[in-house]
Design a protein around this motif. Structure first.
Motif, PDB file in Angstrom:
ATOM      1  N   GLY A   1       0.806  -1.206  -0.091  1.00 21.83           N
ATOM      2  CA  GLY A   1      -0.222  -0.101  -0.038  1.00 21.83           C
ATOM      3  C   GLY A   1       0.774   1.340  -0.070  1.00 21.83           C
ATOM      4  O   GLY A   1       0.545   2.105  -0.834  1.00 21.83           O
ATOM      5  N   MET A   2       1.802   1.396   0.896  1.00 26.18           N
ATOM      6  CA  MET A   2       2.676   2.607   0.956  1.00 26.18           C
ATOM      7  C   MET A   2       3.562   2.883  -0.043  1.00 26.18           C
ATOM      8  O   MET A   2       3.812   3.816  -0.797  1.00 26.18           O
ATOM      9  N   GLY A   3       4.047   1.497  -0.678  1.00 32.74           N
ATOM     10  CA  GLY A   3       4.852   1.620  -1.700  1.00 32.74           C
ATOM     11  C   GLY A   3       4.017   2.138  -2.867  1.00 32.74           C
ATOM     12  O   GLY A   3       4.729   2.999  -3.738  1.00 32.74           O
ATOM     13  N   ARG A   4       2.773   1.709  -3.217  1.00 31.29           N
ATOM     14  CA  ARG A   4       2.093   2.286  -4.269  1.00 31.29           C
ATOM     15  C   ARG A   4       1.852   3.728  -3.900  1.00 31.29           C
ATOM     16  O   ARG A   4       2.084   4.597  -5.138  1.00 31.29           O
ATOM     17  N   ALA A   5       1.565   4.176  -2.679  1.00 32.08           N
ATOM     18  CA  ALA A   5       1.251   5.787  -2.463  1.00 32.08           C
ATOM     19  C   ALA A   5       2.724   6.577  -2.858  1.00 32.08           C
ATOM     20  O   ALA A   5       2.338   7.463  -3.669  1.00 32.08           O
ATOM     21  N   HIS A   6       3.801   6.097  -2.403  1.00 36.93           N
ATOM     22  CA  HIS A   6       5.113   6.867  -2.919  1.00 36.93           C
ATOM     23  C   HIS A   6       5.225   6.885  -4.311  1.00 36.93           C
ATOM     24  O   HIS A   6       5.760   7.967  -4.894  1.00 36.93           O
ATOM     25  N   SER A   7       5.011   5.695  -4.938  1.00 34.59           N
ATOM     26  CA  SER A   7       5.259   5.700  -6.379  1.00 34.59           C
ATOM     27  C   SER A   7       4.422   6.470  -7.089  1.00 34.59           C
ATOM     28  O   SER A   7       5.044   7.316  -8.177  1.00 34.59           O
ATOM     29  N   ARG A   8       3.037   6.679  -6.697  1.00 35.33           N
ATOM     30  CA  ARG A   8       2.260   7.486  -7.562  1.00 35.33           C
ATOM     31  C   ARG A   8       2.715   9.006  -7.182  1.00 35.33           C
ATOM     32  O   ARG A   8       2.775   9.715  -8.166  1.00 35.33           O
ATOM     33  N   SER A   9       3.268   9.235  -5.948  1.00 33.30           N
ATOM     34  CA  SER A   9       3.746  10.883  -5.640  1.00 33.30           C
ATOM     35  C   SER A   9       4.766  10.970  -6.680  1.00 33.30           C
ATOM     36  O   SER A   9       5.031  11.847  -7.060  1.00 33.30           O
ATOM     37  N   PHE A  10       5.934  10.124  -6.519  1.00 34.71           N
ATOM     38  CA  PHE A  10       7.051  10.463  -7.402  1.00 34.71           C
ATOM     39  C   PHE A  10       6.880  10.348  -8.918  1.00 34.71           C
ATOM     40  O   PHE A  10       7.421  11.024  -9.586  1.00 34.71           O
ATOM     41  N   LYS A  11       5.944   9.547  -9.170  1.00 38.83           N
ATOM     42  CA  LYS A  11       5.438   9.704 -10.688  1.00 38.83           C
ATOM     43  C   LYS A  11       4.966  11.060 -11.036  1.00 38.83           C
ATOM     44  O   LYS A  11       5.188  11.449 -12.184  1.00 38.83           O
ATOM     45  N   ASN A  12       4.057  11.497  -9.975  1.00 39.76           N
ATOM     46  CA  ASN A  12       3.574  12.810 -10.133  1.00 39.76           C
ATOM     47  C   ASN A  12       4.609  13.912 -10.196  1.00 39.76           C
ATOM     48  O   ASN A  12       4.674  15.020 -11.055  1.00 39.76           O
ATOM     49  N   ILE A  13       5.637  13.641  -9.342  1.00 40.48           N
ATOM     50  CA  ILE A  13       6.713  14.920  -9.386  1.00 40.48           C
ATOM     51  C   ILE A  13       7.647  14.898 -10.667  1.00 40.48           C
ATOM     52  O   ILE A  13       7.558  15.845 -10.969  1.00 40.48           O
ATOM     53  N   GLY A  14       7.497  13.790 -11.440  1.00 35.57           N
ATOM     54  CA  GLY A  14       7.751  13.767 -12.850  1.00 35.57           C
ATOM     55  C   GLY A  14       9.392  13.260 -13.130  1.00 35.57           C
ATOM     56  O   GLY A  14      10.178  13.406 -12.325  1.00 35.57           O
ATOM     57  N   GLU A  15       9.581  12.834 -14.082  1.00 34.79           N
ATOM     58  CA  GLU A  15      10.658  11.992 -14.644  1.00 34.79           C
ATOM     59  C   GLU A  15      11.962  13.134 -14.936  1.00 34.79           C
ATOM     60  O   GLU A  15      13.099  12.542 -14.805  1.00 34.79           O
ATOM     61  N   GLU A  16      11.711  14.505 -15.051  1.00 34.56           N
ATOM     62  CA  GLU A  16      12.744  15.289 -15.118  1.00 34.56           C
ATOM     63  C   GLU A  16      13.578  15.512 -13.790  1.00 34.56           C
ATOM     64  O   GLU A  16      14.796  15.529 -13.521  1.00 34.56           O
ATOM     65  N   THR A  17      12.797  14.943 -12.658  1.00 37.20           N
ATOM     66  CA  THR A  17      13.271  15.116 -11.208  1.00 37.20           C
ATOM     67  C   THR A  17      13.727  13.588 -10.760  1.00 37.20           C
ATOM     68  O   THR A  17      14.796  13.470 -10.032  1.00 37.20           O
ATOM     69  N   VAL A  18      12.838  12.479 -11.117  1.00 37.03           N
ATOM     70  CA  VAL A  18      13.020  11.156 -10.506  1.00 37.03           C
ATOM     71  C   VAL A  18      12.758  10.408 -11.580  1.00 37.03           C
ATOM     72  O   VAL A  18      11.660  10.237 -12.245  1.00 37.03           O
TER      73      VAL A  18
END
Ligand SMILES: NC(=O)c1ccc[n+]([C@@H]2O[C@H](COP(=O)([O-])OP(=O)(O)OC[C@H]3O[C@@H](n4cnc5c(N)ncnc54)[C@H](O)[C@@H]3O)[C@@H](O)[C@H]2O)c1
Length: 351
Positions: free
Chosen positions: A12-29
């Motif tokens: 569950g929390m791996g999913r929540a952080h993955s969603r968040s880092f995907k939102n932050i964007g691939e130019e950053t992560v």
């Protein structure tokens, strides 16, 4: 350059952080690798979020991928080994709360981060809510005066998440280490992160045997492996005295026979008070003591987790101190260890 991110623990929390880092964007992560003991769970993250690789062994993953940033979202007993290995492999680490099973493990994690010259942030997401930001602003403006007392409640009536959360070998404990930690930490943050010096606690584990077990929140819910263990506490209450003389009263439960559930932090100063959430400010106005309910947009918000992840990127990029540091994680674990010990012995514990 973008950070190479790896997640260890695809629940569950791996999913929540993955969603968040995907939102932050691939130019950053960039999403470099997902690791879980269960291969299908790691593979699912590759398909769902676009991670470049799936692993079941975090040591192999660290050696092959060499991530810059690792998010540890395993069950609690794996936090310390995964975090220490990731730091030693040269990554900065975001580790979910609780930092570890106990303060001894937490100190080892903090010392490893210092020795390796890497950043370690702990998942105290409540520090990143809009309510906490507004409360902190009011406190920093001096509107509460000196903070003398706080109360923190996270009380569920029938609310063990089930699976490993009920098994001490994986979780380290029950509602105190799982949910009480959120409100205790938020209270300590708003009090100015004082050091705990004396703790008295009451811990009870007799309640769950009398609970009717129905629905998804039953302590007896089984996980994929059919785990039915429930050997953690049902309830903990306690008093924590800090070195500046201020005190915190806390209560947390999975299974209390309450009239209603409660998730609240109250901060009391010499000039005013604050209650979260919804954020209410108590102050004198024209000779009256009034309750001011702070406007809607300053309430706790669903995207606090993304704010938390963005902050960690800023910490790594600029070296600013983390708002949820390894030391905050250690202090939380010290309070938790002492509450459990005090509950067991009946004596207060000096830290
Ligand atoms: N910040 C919050 O509000 C919040 C909310 C819920 C949970 N949490 C915390 O997040 C963490 C994860 O909770 P969850 O609800 O996602 O649990 P979960 O059971 O959904 O997921 C945990 C995953 O970790 C995997 N795992 C365990 N050990 C591993 C290892 N050594 N290597 C690779 N994978 C491993 C498991 O197979 C499982 O898939 C816990 O520490 C929990 O306390 C935080």
């Amino acid at each position: 350059m973008a950070f190479k991110l790896a997640v260890i623990g695809c629940g569950g929390m791996g999913r929540a952080h993955s969603r968040s880092f995907k939102n932050i964007g691939e130019e950053t992560v960039t999403l470099a690798a997902a690791c879980d003991l269960i291969p299908e769970k790691a593979q699912k993250f590759v398909e769902e979020f676009g991670y470049a690789a799936a692993y079941t062994d975090y040591k192999k993953m660290l050696a092959e991928v060499k991530p810059d940033l690792v998010v540890v979202t395993t069950w609690n007993s794996a936090h310390a080994p995964c975090t220490i290995a990731a730091l030693e492999a040269g990554a900065n680490v975001f580790c979910e709360k609780p930092m570890a099973m106990n303060a001894k493990e937490a100190v080892a994690m903090k010392e490893t981060a210092e020795r390796c010259g890497k950043y370690l942030q702990i998942g105290f997401v409540r520090r990143f809510g809009k309510d906490a930001a507004e409360a902190k602003k009011l406190i920093d403006e001096g509107r509460l005066g000196d903070i003398v007392y706080a109360r923190a409640f996270y009380l569920r009536r029938r609310g063990c998440p089930g699976s490993w959360f009920g098994d001490k070998e994986f979780s380290g404990g029950g509602p105190l280490i799982d949910i009480g930690i959120h409100v205790m930490d938020l209270a300590r943050y708003l009090m100015g992160n004082p050091k705990p010096v004396n703790v008295f606690g009451t811990v009870n584990d007799q309640i769950h045997q009398f609970c009717a077990c129905a629905g998804s929140t039953s302590p007896w819910k089984t996980d994929d492996a059919g785990v039915t263990v429930f050997n953690v506490e049902d309830f903990c209450a306690g008093e924590i005295r800090f070195e500046n003389g201020a005190a915190l009263h806390m209560e947390t439960s999975y299974n209390m026979n309450l009239k209603s559930e409660c998730n609240a932090v109250e901060i009391y100063g010499t000039k005013g008070g604050l209650i979260l959430n919804p954020l209410t400010y108590i102050t004198e106005m024209g000779g009256n003591l009034v309750n001011v309910v702070v406007k809607e947009e300053n309430r706790y918000n669903g995207d606090a987790l993304e704010t938390e992840d963005r902050h960690f990127i800023d910490v790594i990029r600029t070296g600013i101190p983390s708002m949820a540091s390894a030391d905050d994680g250690v202090q939380a674990m010290k309070m938790i260890d002492a509450l459990y010990e005090s509950g067991r012995t009946g004596n207060s514990v000096k830290l």
